[in-house]
Write a protein that holds these residues in place. Structure first.
Motif, PDB file in Angstrom:
ATOM      1  N   VAL A  80      47.284 -12.231   0.511  1.00 20.03           N
ATOM      2  CA  VAL A  80      48.646 -12.057   0.009  1.00 20.03           C
ATOM      3  C   VAL A  80      49.570 -12.909   0.872  1.00 20.03           C
ATOM      4  O   VAL A  80      49.322 -13.099   2.053  1.00 20.03           O
ATOM      5  N   ASP A  81      50.594 -13.454   0.264  1.00 22.33           N
ATOM      6  CA  ASP A  81      51.673 -14.074   1.026  1.00 22.33           C
ATOM      7  C   ASP A  81      52.697 -12.955   1.193  1.00 22.33           C
ATOM      8  O   ASP A  81      53.552 -12.745   0.341  1.00 22.33           O
ATOM      9  N   PHE A  82      52.554 -12.202   2.279  1.00 18.03           N
ATOM     10  CA  PHE A  82      53.374 -10.999   2.448  1.00 18.03           C
ATOM     11  C   PHE A  82      54.862 -11.322   2.479  1.00 18.03           C
ATOM     12  O   PHE A  82      55.682 -10.540   1.994  1.00 18.03           O
ATOM     13  N   GLN A  83      55.233 -12.452   3.064  1.00 17.86           N
ATOM     14  CA  GLN A  83      56.646 -12.818   3.116  1.00 17.86           C
ATOM     15  C   GLN A  83      57.219 -12.894   1.696  1.00 17.86           C
ATOM     16  O   GLN A  83      58.254 -12.321   1.397  1.00 17.86           O
ATOM     17  N   SER A  84      56.534 -13.597   0.829  1.00 15.97           N
ATOM     18  CA  SER A  84      56.977 -13.736  -0.557  1.00 15.97           C
ATOM     19  C   SER A  84      56.845 -12.417  -1.318  1.00 15.97           C
ATOM     20  O   SER A  84      57.741 -12.023  -2.068  1.00 15.97           O
ATOM     21  N   PHE A  85      55.722 -11.726  -1.124  1.00 19.54           N
ATOM     22  CA  PHE A  85      55.456 -10.465  -1.826  1.00 19.54           C
ATOM     23  C   PHE A  85      56.530  -9.426  -1.523  1.00 19.54           C
ATOM     24  O   PHE A  85      57.044  -8.765  -2.422  1.00 19.54           O
ATOM     25  N   GLU A 130      50.681  -4.465   9.188  1.00 19.55           N
ATOM     26  CA  GLU A 130      50.469  -4.683  10.620  1.00 19.55           C
ATOM     27  C   GLU A 130      49.331  -5.676  10.857  1.00 19.55           C
ATOM     28  O   GLU A 130      49.424  -6.537  11.730  1.00 19.55           O
ATOM     29  N   GLN A 131      48.269  -5.562  10.080  1.00 21.72           N
ATOM     30  CA  GLN A 131      47.148  -6.502  10.214  1.00 21.72           C
ATOM     31  C   GLN A 131      47.587  -7.924   9.881  1.00 21.72           C
ATOM     32  O   GLN A 131      47.234  -8.873  10.581  1.00 21.72           O
ATOM     33  N   GLN A 135      47.590 -11.226  12.304  1.00 18.95           N
ATOM     34  CA  GLN A 135      46.910 -12.475  11.942  1.00 18.95           C
ATOM     35  C   GLN A 135      47.866 -13.657  12.031  1.00 18.95           C
ATOM     36  O   GLN A 135      47.507 -14.716  12.550  1.00 18.95           O
ATOM     37  N   VAL A 136      49.075 -13.485  11.508  1.00 15.18           N
ATOM     38  CA  VAL A 136      50.064 -14.566  11.546  1.00 15.18           C
ATOM     39  C   VAL A 136      50.444 -14.878  12.986  1.00 15.18           C
ATOM     40  O   VAL A 136      50.510 -16.045  13.392  1.00 15.18           O
ATOM     41  N   GLU A 141      50.133 -18.264  18.023  1.00 14.39           N
ATOM     42  CA  GLU A 141      49.755 -18.364  19.431  1.00 14.39           C
ATOM     43  C   GLU A 141      48.567 -19.298  19.637  1.00 14.39           C
ATOM     44  O   GLU A 141      48.486 -19.990  20.649  1.00 14.39           O
ATOM     45  N   LEU A 142      47.669 -19.332  18.688  1.00 11.37           N
ATOM     46  CA  LEU A 142      46.533 -20.243  18.751  1.00 11.37           C
ATOM     47  C   LEU A 142      47.032 -21.682  18.895  1.00 11.37           C
ATOM     48  O   LEU A 142      46.568 -22.431  19.757  1.00 11.37           O
ATOM     49  N   LEU A 143      47.995 -22.057  18.074  1.00 13.92           N
ATOM     50  CA  LEU A 143      48.518 -23.426  18.095  1.00 13.92           C
ATOM     51  C   LEU A 143      49.438 -23.686  19.275  1.00 13.92           C
ATOM     52  O   LEU A 143      49.483 -24.800  19.784  1.00 13.92           O
TER      53      LEU A 143
END
Length: 192
Positions: A80-85, A130-131, A135-136, A141-143
């Motif tokens: 899901v694109d939670f921001q858009s959803f 929350e998950q 993930q986001v 932080e990975l980058l």
């Protein structure tokens, strides 16, 4: 197929039989052929999807016209694109099937109704949000904080299926390096 969905839901939040009856009433199916898109920029994400077969990549096109892989969805995972959803605003991402894909879809209105009818579904929605946030944040932080080699090792350790199922070209984009750099990293690590 439905059993995989129930197992994924129960892994996030154990549900009752009555909760699954409610889920069954709001479940529709989808299928997308390899290379086709499920979502495109400018469209509002109106559904939460559960992928039972296939692989998707979520990507955007940068100002130089390069496709940048942002996320991947593998079998037996939600996407899901939670921001858009949640905001009901247009997405910035493409969702492209990397192989023939199918699964289940849950519309925004049905999800909101499930939240109203069941405290368990309401809690499930919070836990899922929350998950997604984690993930986001992990991706950011990975980058920001890891070297390219550390990024690759992190993906190998936490998402080994990506390394096995995603081409070096797409994986390198996700890691923020060129395919040649990823090849050098892999070669260097194989020599240790």
């Amino acid at each position: 197929m439905y059993k995989a969905l129930q197992e994924a839901v129960n892994a996030i939040m154990p549900m009752t039989d009555a909760d699954f009856v409610l889920l069954d009433a709001m479940t529709s199916t989808f299928s997308v052929l390899k290379g086709q898109t499920l979502m495109e920029p400018g469209r509002v994400c109106t559904d939460i999807y559960f992928l039972t077969h296939g692989v998707f990549r979520m990507y955007y096109v940068d100002p130089d016209g390069r496709e940048i892989n942002y996320r991947f969805a593998l079998e037996n995972n939600f996407m899901v694109d939670f921001q858009s959803f949640l905001s009901r605003k247009p997405s910035h991402y493409y969702w492209q099937a990397m192989e023939n894909a199918r699964g289940f879809a849950f519309s925004y209105n049905d999800v909101q109704e499930a939240y109203r009818q069941s405290r368990n579904w309401e809690r499930f929605g919070r836990l899922m949000a929350e998950q997604v946030y984690q993930q986001v944040n992990e991706r950011i932080e990975l980058l920001q904080f890891l070297t390219p080699e550390q990024r690759y090792l992190h993906v190998v350790a936490t998402q080994p299926a990506l390394v096995n199922q995603i081409s070096q070209f797409h994986l390198s984009s996700y890691l923020g390096v060129t395919p040649e750099s990823l090849s050098r990293i892999r070669k260097r690590l194989s020599q240790h």
